[in-house]
Motif scaffolding. Structure first.
Motif, PDB file in Angstrom:
ATOM      1  N   LYS A  20       0.831  -1.216   0.000  1.00 48.05           N
ATOM      2  CA  LYS A  20       0.000   0.000   0.000  1.00 48.05           C
ATOM      3  C   LYS A  20       0.861   1.260   0.000  1.00 48.05           C
ATOM      4  N   THR A  21       0.281   2.324  -0.533  1.00 46.97           N
ATOM      5  CA  THR A  21       0.913   3.640  -0.548  1.00 46.97           C
ATOM      6  C   THR A  21       0.136   4.551   0.396  1.00 46.97           C
ATOM      7  N   VAL A  22       0.868   5.201   1.297  1.00 49.25           N
ATOM      8  CA  VAL A  22       0.275   6.009   2.351  1.00 49.25           C
ATOM      9  C   VAL A  22       0.879   7.408   2.291  1.00 49.25           C
ATOM     10  N   ALA A  23       0.046   8.440   2.382  1.00 47.40           N
ATOM     11  CA  ALA A  23       0.508   9.827   2.456  1.00 47.40           C
ATOM     12  C   ALA A  23       0.001  10.426   3.762  1.00 47.40           C
ATOM     13  N   VAL A 109      -4.006   5.346   1.269  1.00 50.03           N
ATOM     14  CA  VAL A 109      -4.381   6.057   2.494  1.00 50.03           C
ATOM     15  C   VAL A 109      -3.871   7.485   2.426  1.00 50.03           C
ATOM     16  N   LEU A 110      -4.774   8.420   2.682  1.00 54.03           N
ATOM     17  CA  LEU A 110      -4.403   9.824   2.881  1.00 54.03           C
ATOM     18  C   LEU A 110      -4.765  10.162   4.318  1.00 54.03           C
ATOM     19  N   LYS A 148      -8.674  11.157  -7.549  1.00 51.84           N
ATOM     20  CA  LYS A 148      -8.343  10.214  -8.634  1.00 51.84           C
ATOM     21  C   LYS A 148      -7.343   9.160  -8.156  1.00 51.84           C
ATOM     22  N   PRO A 149      -6.217   9.522  -7.541  1.00 56.46           N
ATOM     23  CA  PRO A 149      -5.306   8.478  -7.042  1.00 56.46           C
ATOM     24  C   PRO A 149      -5.956   7.583  -5.984  1.00 56.46           C
ATOM     25  N   LEU A 150      -6.832   8.139  -5.157  1.00 51.22           N
ATOM     26  CA  LEU A 150      -7.551   7.327  -4.172  1.00 51.22           C
ATOM     27  C   LEU A 150      -8.495   6.352  -4.876  1.00 51.22           C
ATOM     28  N   GLN A 151      -9.188   6.823  -5.914  1.00 56.62           N
ATOM     29  CA  GLN A 151     -10.083   5.952  -6.678  1.00 56.62           C
ATOM     30  C   GLN A 151      -9.293   4.865  -7.411  1.00 56.62           C
ATOM     31  N   ARG A 161      -8.639   4.887   1.701  1.00 60.79           N
ATOM     32  CA  ARG A 161      -9.180   5.607   2.859  1.00 60.79           C
ATOM     33  C   ARG A 161      -8.618   7.012   2.968  1.00 60.79           C
ATOM     34  N   VAL A 162      -9.477   7.902   3.473  1.00 56.79           N
ATOM     35  CA  VAL A 162      -9.040   9.227   3.902  1.00 56.79           C
ATOM     36  C   VAL A 162      -9.278   9.265   5.408  1.00 56.79           C
ATOM     37  N   VAL A 163      -8.223   9.554   6.147  1.00 55.78           N
ATOM     38  CA  VAL A 163      -8.302   9.626   7.605  1.00 55.78           C
ATOM     39  C   VAL A 163      -8.133  11.089   7.987  1.00 55.78           C
TER      40      VAL A 163
END
Length: 171
Positions: A20-23, A109-110, A148-151, A161-163
């Motif tokens: 996974k990629t997380v920001a 994840v953002l 778009k990157p989340l989709q 997810r957006v946290v």
């Protein structure tokens, strides 16, 4: 410093972030820093550290790199300059994040974590109260620009997810 009793057992219970990629915004200290530690301990492929350019940001990245080596994680770290007091910086960061995450199948994840408090009632260059823009408006802008990157991640891996972190410190 008081030894933490709960963090390690809490992180252990979290699901894997393998591949996974997380920001995360605001990783220089506090919950943002420890969210980054959790992400790399859970095997995230890439953790993007979204901070203003500063010595604190450089130091936290070094500490996180040491943590990666300590737990023998394969997580990659990348810093992306993102000054939440400037919408232009947020827009530039979003473009860079979109470009980076396109190579990884999207953004899983953002974590909108960064926040400030106790600042004088001043305005940003964009005309908004400093705390309102930093803690809220810029995070909403960042999220909207990263849909778009989340989709893309949701389509390729089944979810994204957006946290949204918040604090009761603001009155």
């Amino acid at each position: 410093m008081v030894k933490d009793k709960h963090y390690a057992s809490w992180v252990e219970k979290l699901p894997s972030l393998e591949g996974k990629t997380v920001a995360i915004t605001g990783t220089t200290s506090g919950t943002g820093y420890w969210t980054a530690v959790a992400a790399l301990r859970k095997g995230a492929k890439l953790v993007l550290l979204l901070n203003r350019k500063s010595t604190r940001a450089e130091n936290s990245e070094k500490k996180l790199q040491e943590e990666i080596e300590s737990v023998k994680s394969s997580t990659q770290l990348k810093s992306v300059e993102c000054d939440l007091m400037r919408f232009e910086s947020v827009r530039n960061a979003a473009k860079e994040i979109a470009s980076i995450t396109a190579e990884h199948g999207g953004l899983d994840v953002l974590a909108n974590n960064a926040g400030i408090m106790g600042f004088p009632d001043n305005r940003t260059a964009d005309g908004y109260e400093v705390q309102m823009q930093t803690n809220h408006l810029s995070h909403f802008l960042l999220t909207s620009l990263l849909l778009k990157p989340l989709q893309d991640a949701a389509e390729s891996r089944g979810e994204a997810r957006v946290v949204q972190h918040s604090s009761g410190a603001r009155n």
